[in-house]
Design a protein around this motif. Structure first.
Motif, PDB file in Angstrom:
ATOM      1  N   ALA A   1      -0.709   0.651  -0.365  1.00 13.82           N
ATOM      2  CA  ALA A   1       0.677   0.176  -0.385  1.00 13.82           C
ATOM      3  C   ALA A   1       1.641   1.311  -0.054  1.00 13.82           C
ATOM      4  O   ALA A   1       2.599   1.128   0.708  1.00 13.82           O
ATOM      5  N   VAL A   2       1.403   2.484  -0.611  1.00 13.81           N
ATOM      6  CA  VAL A   2       2.270   3.635  -0.327  1.00 13.81           C
ATOM      7  C   VAL A   2       2.223   3.966   1.164  1.00 13.81           C
ATOM      8  O   VAL A   2       3.267   4.200   1.801  1.00 13.81           O
ATOM      9  N   ALA A   3       1.030   3.976   1.733  1.00 18.30           N
ATOM     10  CA  ALA A   3       0.896   4.267   3.161  1.00 18.30           C
ATOM     11  C   ALA A   3       1.623   3.226   4.012  1.00 18.30           C
ATOM     12  O   ALA A   3       2.311   3.562   4.984  1.00 18.30           O
ATOM     13  N   ALA A   4       1.501   1.952   3.628  1.00 14.51           N
ATOM     14  CA  ALA A   4       2.165   0.889   4.383  1.00 14.51           C
ATOM     15  C   ALA A   4       3.688   0.956   4.212  1.00 14.51           C
ATOM     16  O   ALA A   4       4.438   0.664   5.142  1.00 14.51           O
ATOM     17  N   LEU A   5       4.161   1.328   3.023  1.00 15.48           N
ATOM     18  CA  LEU A   5       5.602   1.444   2.781  1.00 15.48           C
ATOM     19  C   LEU A   5       6.211   2.562   3.620  1.00 15.48           C
ATOM     20  O   LEU A   5       7.369   2.458   4.058  1.00 15.48           O
ATOM     21  N   LYS A   6       5.464   3.614   3.838  1.00 13.78           N
ATOM     22  CA  LYS A   6       5.978   4.699   4.675  1.00 13.78           C
ATOM     23  C   LYS A   6       6.160   4.232   6.115  1.00 13.78           C
ATOM     24  O   LYS A   6       7.073   4.693   6.813  1.00 13.78           O
ATOM     25  N   ARG A   7       5.328   3.319   6.546  1.00 11.71           N
ATOM     26  CA  ARG A   7       5.465   2.785   7.907  1.00 11.71           C
ATOM     27  C   ARG A   7       6.528   1.698   7.977  1.00 11.71           C
ATOM     28  O   ARG A   7       7.146   1.508   9.034  1.00 11.71           O
ATOM     29  N   MET A   8       6.733   0.988   6.887  1.00  7.56           N
ATOM     30  CA  MET A   8       7.721  -0.103   6.840  1.00  7.56           C
ATOM     31  C   MET A   8       8.715   0.170   5.700  1.00  7.56           C
ATOM     32  O   MET A   8       8.635  -0.426   4.624  1.00  7.56           O
TER      33      MET A   8
ATOM     34  N   LEU B   1       1.402  -6.287   5.606  1.00  5.52           N
ATOM     35  CA  LEU B   1       0.194  -6.852   5.009  1.00  5.52           C
ATOM     36  C   LEU B   1      -1.035  -6.560   5.860  1.00  5.52           C
ATOM     37  O   LEU B   1      -2.143  -6.358   5.337  1.00  5.52           O
ATOM     38  N   LYS B   2      -0.839  -6.496   7.159  1.00  7.91           N
ATOM     39  CA  LYS B   2      -1.953  -6.163   8.063  1.00  7.91           C
ATOM     40  C   LYS B   2      -2.401  -4.713   7.850  1.00  7.91           C
ATOM     41  O   LYS B   2      -3.596  -4.406   7.891  1.00  7.91           O
ATOM     42  N   HIS B   3      -1.443  -3.824   7.599  1.00  7.59           N
ATOM     43  CA  HIS B   3      -1.793  -2.436   7.291  1.00  7.59           C
ATOM     44  C   HIS B   3      -2.621  -2.373   6.010  1.00  7.59           C
ATOM     45  O   HIS B   3      -3.603  -1.620   5.939  1.00  7.59           O
TER      46      HIS B   3
END
Length: 423
Positions: A259-266, A406-408
């Motif tokens: 989630a942290v990794a995906a939040l950094k992208r979004m 969500l895909k990330h």
């Protein structure tokens, strides 16, 4: 007398409810010992005694709403009691040697002091109703006529609780024409009903969930994740992980890191709306929803981006244990930027999580279930699959961002080695 007041609870909390009295009138209380437990919107707080003494009076009942700074109890000082004994001893010694007139004067002075102290606490019959000083002060502040205040005190004394109730509801209570709602009564069908008052925390949860649904443009997108790779990794590394960290390697740490990794992208999913501005958070304090005895709470794992798997697992276990034992503090519950909830622990196959305002997104995990999955055009295998859901505020998060986020998550969980390369 030592006054016990409702302490400062939090910046946004100005009142609480008396959950239970831990000490009763007449009980001795040591300095630092808890006297009463208060329930607030978020946590339960025990109020300790600043000094040792004896609990003389409770000025609020269990279930009553009390304000910050309000006096809710009084203690007689322990040191004062010791002084009284010492004085009495000296007086008795002096009495044996002193002449009778001096003894009479001492008794008269002592009696005068008793009367003076009594008059400080209770009004004489000619001066109006009997009331505590705090009750009189509150009545003056609110412009309430004490003679109109009703009390259930055996001697007719009016306290702060009586004045507060008088202010909240009119004294006269006209009888309702309908049947009284007293004890649960059997309905016409022959079934029984039970009426239970909602706790303050449950009321807060209810109002905030309704508020979120009324103020946010909430949508939910879904996906499914093949958990084969993560489960195999956990099986291979579990023994060494427990040896190194003294906790088990669970699924939540994987989803937190993903989630942290995906939040950094979004980044718009790690934000909130304040007026006509969007506040993008550059830190990652991840809330983990936990089912506690009094309702759902969301303690926060601070700086999740800077912690390894072992630290995250320890934080989650520690916070969950505090939640189940009603030991969470306000600092454990405030300031989260994104939330993860796992309905799968209760067997939920699929659900739509509700936003944890003012956050704009929440990730929902669900139970892992073996399902036949098409590997290619000719091969079908039973795989451990999990449905995941992302609810988001469409006011600032578009569908493209939500689906991509969500895909990330899906990609990183299905190939967990990717998490090693995330900053």
């Amino acid at each position: 007398m030592i006054e016990i007041k409702v302490p400062e609870l939090a910046e946004s909390i100005t009142e609480g409810t008396v959950a239970s009295w831990l000490k009763q009138p007449g009980d001795h209380v040591e300095k630092g010992e808890a006297i009463v437990e208060l329930e607030t919107d978020k946590v339960n707080i025990e109020v300790p005694a600043d000094e040792s003494g004896t609990l003389e009076e409770q000025l609020a009942g269990e279930g009553d709403t009390v304000q910050v700074g309000q006096v809710i109890a009084r203690l007689s000082s322990g040191s004062a009691g010791g002084t009284a004994v010492a004085t009495k001893t000296k007086t008795e010694a002096a009495t044996e040697a002193a002449p009778a007139p001096a003894e009479t004067k001492t008794e008269e002075v002592g009696e005068a002091k008793k009367v003076e102290r009594r008059e400080e606490h209770v009004a004489s019959p000619g001066k109006g109703p009997i009331a505590t000083p705090a009750a009189r002060k509150l009545a003056r502040e609110r412009g309430i006529d004490l003679s109109a205040v009703q009390t259930n005190d055996p001697i007719g004394r009016i306290n702060v609780h009586d004045v507060s109730n008088h202010n909240a509801t009119p004294a006269p209570k006209p009888e309702a024409p309908k049947a009284p709602v007293a004890a649960p009564q059997p309905v016409a069908s022959g079934k029984d009903e039970e009426r239970i008052k909602m706790t303050r925390r449950r009321q807060t949860i209810a109002s905030r969930l309704v508020e979120v649904q009324q103020t946010a443009a909430m949508l939910t997108t879904f996906n499914e994740i093949d958990m084969t790779a993560v489960m195999a990794l956990r099986k291979r590394r579990q023994e060494k992980f427990i040896k190194d960290n003294d906790v088990k390697l669970g699924f939540m740490s994987f989803f937190t890191k993903a989630a942290v990794a995906a939040l950094k992208r979004m980044p718009y999913l790690n934000a909130e709306i304040q007026g006509n501005e969007i506040v993008l958070k550059k830190y990652y304090d991840i809330g983990i929803a936990v089912s506690a005895p009094d309702g759902l709470v969301v303690p926060v794992v601070r700086e999740a981006d800077r912690k390894n798997f072992g630290e995250i697992e320890k934080d989650i276990i520690h916070l969950a244990d505090k939640a189940r034992n009603n030991k969470l503090g306000l600092s454990d519950l405030t300031g989260g930027t994104f939330t993860i909830t796992n309905g799968g622990v209760f067997g939920s196959l699929l659900s739509t999580p509700i936003l944890n305002g003012p956050q704009v997104a929440i990730l929902g995990m669900h139970t892992i279930q073996l399902r036949p999955i098409a590997i290619d055009a000719e091969t079908i295998e039973n795989r451990p699959m999990m449905y995941v859901a992302l609810s988001y505020d469409h006011r600032i998060v578009d569908g493209r961002e939500a689906v991509t986020f969500l895909k990330h998550i899906k990609d990183m969980i299905e190939d967990p080695e990717q998490l090693l390369f995330e900053a």
